[in-house]
Every structure is written in C-alpha cells, then in structure tokens.
Design an enzyme around this catalytic site. Structure first.
Site, short mmCIF file in Angstrom:
data_model
loop_
_atom_site.label_atom_id
_atom_site.label_comp_id
_atom_site.label_asym_id
_atom_site.label_seq_id
_atom_site.Cartn_x
_atom_site.Cartn_y
_atom_site.Cartn_z
CE LYS A 73 -4.05 -2.11 2.13
NZ LYS A 73 -5.00 -2.12 3.22
CG ASN A 94 -7.70 0.65 -0.53
OD1 ASN A 94 -7.97 1.72 -1.08
ND2 ASN A 94 -8.64 -0.12 -0.01
CG ASP A 109 -8.16 -0.03 3.49
OD1 ASP A 109 -8.94 -0.86 2.98
OD2 ASP A 109 -6.93 -0.17 3.52
CE1 TYR A 230 -10.36 -9.02 5.54
CE2 TYR A 230 -10.88 -11.27 4.88
CZ TYR A 230 -10.26 -10.07 4.64
OH TYR A 230 -9.50 -9.91 3.51
P1 NDP Z 1 0.72 -3.95 10.02
O1 NDP Z 1 1.70 -5.07 9.88
O2 NDP Z 1 1.03 -2.63 9.43
O3 NDP Z 1 0.44 -3.71 11.62
C1 NDP Z 1 0.23 -4.79 12.47
C2 NDP Z 1 -0.19 -4.31 13.85
O4 NDP Z 1 -0.46 -5.48 14.64
C3 NDP Z 1 0.86 -3.51 14.61
O5 NDP Z 1 0.23 -2.58 15.45
C4 NDP Z 1 1.56 -4.59 15.45
O6 NDP Z 1 2.17 -4.10 16.62
C5 NDP Z 1 0.37 -5.45 15.83
N1 NDP Z 1 0.76 -6.81 16.16
C6 NDP Z 1 1.18 -7.79 15.32
N2 NDP Z 1 1.46 -8.92 16.02
C7 NDP Z 1 1.22 -8.64 17.32
C8 NDP Z 1 1.32 -9.40 18.53
N3 NDP Z 1 1.73 -10.67 18.52
N4 NDP Z 1 0.99 -8.81 19.70
C9 NDP Z 1 0.57 -7.51 19.72
N5 NDP Z 1 0.46 -6.72 18.62
C10 NDP Z 1 0.78 -7.29 17.43
O7 NDP Z 1 -0.66 -4.52 9.45
P2 NDP Z 1 -1.92 -3.67 8.96
O8 NDP Z 1 -2.13 -2.54 9.91
O9 NDP Z 1 -1.82 -3.36 7.53
O10 NDP Z 1 -3.10 -4.73 9.11
C11 NDP Z 1 -3.52 -5.20 10.39
C12 NDP Z 1 -4.73 -6.10 10.25
O11 NDP Z 1 -5.85 -5.31 9.84
C13 NDP Z 1 -4.58 -7.13 9.12
O12 NDP Z 1 -4.02 -8.29 9.58
C14 NDP Z 1 -6.00 -7.34 8.64
O13 NDP Z 1 -6.53 -8.45 9.34
C15 NDP Z 1 -6.71 -6.09 9.09
N6 NDP Z 1 -7.18 -5.35 7.90
C16 NDP Z 1 -8.47 -5.53 7.54
C17 NDP Z 1 -8.99 -4.90 6.44
C18 NDP Z 1 -10.43 -5.13 6.09
O14 NDP Z 1 -10.84 -4.76 4.97
N7 NDP Z 1 -11.22 -5.69 6.96
C19 NDP Z 1 -8.19 -3.99 5.62
C20 NDP Z 1 -6.82 -3.83 6.11
C21 NDP Z 1 -6.35 -4.52 7.19
P3 NDP Z 1 3.71 -3.61 16.59
O15 NDP Z 1 3.68 -2.21 16.04
O16 NDP Z 1 4.10 -3.68 18.03
O17 NDP Z 1 4.46 -4.57 15.73
#
Ligand code: NDP
Length: 294
Positions: A73, A94, A109, A230
């Site tokens: 993205k 996106n 989004d 999801y």
């Molecule tokens: P990113 O990789 O940019 O961010 C991931 C986030 O999850 C960070 O805040 C990270 O924290 C946190 N995280 C990951 N693993 C852990 C863990 N084990 N414990 C605590 N925190 C954790 O991903 P995106 O933001 O792009 O996407 C996140 C989710 O959003 C996707 O997996 C998807 O499921 C959902 N999504 C849904 C959409 C929809 O249309 N419904 C569209 C886009 C996304 P840290 O910063 O500490 O690493």
C-alpha cells in the site's frame, strides 16, 4: 478492438500473499450482477517487481486498475500521478485507477471503516472516546476515519510504543481530536479509566485465532467493538464480545464496504446494495454465526 465476449476488462487485487483474499468472490459477484464484461483476479506480485508491474499495466487498454493489499500500500502511494485527499493524508493507497496512461490513487479503507462504524449505529463520534489497538497501516486509515466522524478523544494502544508515537506525529498534522498513547500491557486499566464508546482492533491478532488480552468485565457496557480482522469464522475478539453482551462486528463489513467504493471508482456505478453483497459473501465462505448481533 471491439467489445467481444472474449475481450474482457481486467481488474484484481495485488498482494503477496494474496491467495487467501476474499475480494475476488464478492467483486466477481458485483461484476456479474451489473452485467459487466470484466474479470477480477488475485495477482501474487514478486516483492521486487511491484513498480515494474503497475507501470506496465497502466498502459494496457483493457486493464481498469487494481486493489492493493499487504505489503504494497505504501509503495502504491509512491507510484501514483494523482492522489485523493485521504491517500495524501495517510500515505497509503489501496485502490488504483488507470485512466489516460495516468495512475490515480485512493484509500477506500477509510470509507470502509466509516461505513462499518455507522453500521454499528454511530453516525457521528462527536463527544465520544475511542480506543484503537494497533499502530500499523490499518490504524492509519482508522485514525482518518475517526477524524471524518468527528471523534473527540482517541487513545492508541500498541505493543511497540515507538510505532504509535510515529503515527501520532503523522496524524497530528490533520486530526482535530485529543490523541494519547498507551502500551498494550496497560490495556485493561485504560479501558476501565476511559470508558470508551468504541473499541477498534487494528492489529493482526485474531487472523490465526489469537486473542487480545482484554478483560471484558472492565469494558463499559455500551462500548461497541469493531474488529478489523476477518477470517472464514468469527474472530476470537468478536466471539468474546458477543458472549459478554457487547455489540460487535468483524472486518468482513469493512472489506465489503471498501471494495464497493473501489468498484464504484472503476465503474461509475454508485447504487450498490451493500447488504446483498455482505450476505452473498458470508453465504459463500460458509460463515457460521452472524458476527453482528443487530
Ligand atoms: P501492520 O503489519 O502494518 O500492523 C500490524 C499491527 O499489529 C501492529 O500494530 C503490530 O504491533 C500489531 N501486532 C502484530 N502482532 C502482534 C502481537 N503478537 N501482539 C501484539 N500486537 C501485534 O498490518 P496492517 O495494519 O496493515 O493490518 C492489520 C490487520 O488489519 C490485518 O491483519 C488485517 O486483518 C486487518 N485489515 C483488515 C482490512 C479489512 O478490509 N477488513 C483492511 C486492512 C487490514 P507492533 O507495532 O508492536 O508490531
């Protein structure tokens, strides 16, 4: 070349990995119901080849544009000639639209999040407090959506506070709400103190059935829960919230709402009945229990 049955217009979703994407299921349903001679395909793009791919595709007459998902993205944002206001604010795209050899970039989004929150009965967030868990790309879109809905106070809770502070810096250029940061370890104290009207999960926790460390006894009873994650089943967060009597929805709604907005950008068709698309998708992926209790 004429519009023969074989001469289809092409769109799709670019990602890596992408085979799990549910977008082709409902986008091809939209294409069929609107009798368009199009096809929507998933494309798994080599991580080194993204720019080469889209710069070639923008010159192909029957390619309309694409959705873009993880991990492209931010790179898609860099490739665009023209950007929507939302895309400019959050630095991520996106949806790509190819027109006259130019690349137009959007972030639908944000629309998907706004529409999901509205679906939970919150048409405005004026005077309301929100807890947003996560500080990645999805959180960026959520922070802009909360601004569009006129939220008053937002707390970002993240595992890595540094990432949350970077996000705060970006967001403070345009947000009009009060914004604070907390570490994930303090989540339950924060929920108890703040009594949020809305709790949003934008982390990837839940994708593989992992749970968030939330004690629902600490959550104000009128709080709505929106899980952006999801899967083919209800997410653990939504299951837990429903079990404890909260109004909760998962990311399937956001997926469909953002996808409908992309479809409108490519087709110009803007009277899509979203509920029909959501019902179709849920039936198709054999969704168990409805993730929305209203
Ligand atoms: P990113 O990789 O940019 O961010 C991931 C986030 O999850 C960070 O805040 C990270 O924290 C946190 N995280 C990951 N693993 C852990 C863990 N084990 N414990 C605590 N925190 C954790 O991903 P995106 O933001 O792009 O996407 C996140 C989710 O959003 C996707 O997996 C998807 O499921 C959902 N999504 C849904 C959409 C929809 O249309 N419904 C569209 C886009 C996304 P840290 O910063 O500490 O690493």
């Amino acid at each position: 070349m004429g519009e023969s049955a074989e001469y289809k217009k092409v769109t799709g979703v670019l990602g890596n990995p992408v085979s799990h994407s549910l977008s082709p299921i409902f986008q091809n349903y939209l294409i069929r119901t609107h009798k368009l001679n199009w096809i929507y395909l998933p494309f798994c793009i080599d991580r080194d080849g993204f720019e080469l791919f889209i710069n070639g595709m923008k010159n192909v007459e029957n390619v309309l544009g694409f959705n873009v998902t993880i991990p492209f993205k931010e790179r898609a944002f860099q490739c665009c000639d023209v950007l929507s206001e939302e895309a400019k604010k959050i630095g991520a795209v996106n949806t790509l639209l190819f027109k006259n050899r130019k690349i137009y970039g959007y972030n639908t989004d944000v629309n998907g999040i706004v529409d999901s929150i509205k679906r939970m009965g919150l048409s405005s967030l004026s005077g309301k407090s929100i807890v947003l868990i996560g500080a990645g790309g999805a959180a960026r879109a959520a922070l802009l959506a909360l601004n569009q809905l006129q939220a008053s106070k937002v707390i970002i809770i993240n595992r890595s506070p540094d990432r949350a502070y970077l996000l705060k810096e970006l967001c403070e250029k345009w947000c009009s709400y009060e914004l604070h940061i907390k570490e994930l370890g303090y989540i339950n104290e924060t929920l108890l103190d703040m009594k949020p009207d809305l709790l949003i999960n934008s982390t990837s926790l839940g994708l593989k059935n992992e749970s968030l460390p939330i004690d629902f006894k600490k959550l104000w009873k009128k709080c709505r829960v929106f899980d952006m994650v999801y899967s083919r089943e209800n997410t653990p967060l939504v299951n837990e919230a429903l079990k404890n009597g909260f109004l909760a929805i998962d990311g399937i709604y956001m997926l469909v709402y953002q996808g409908i907005k992309s479809f409108t950008l490519w087709s110009g068709i803007n009277n899509v009945e979203s509920q029909k698309v959501i019902s179709y998708l849920k039936k198709k992926v054999r969704y168990g229990k409805s993730p929305c209790n209203r």
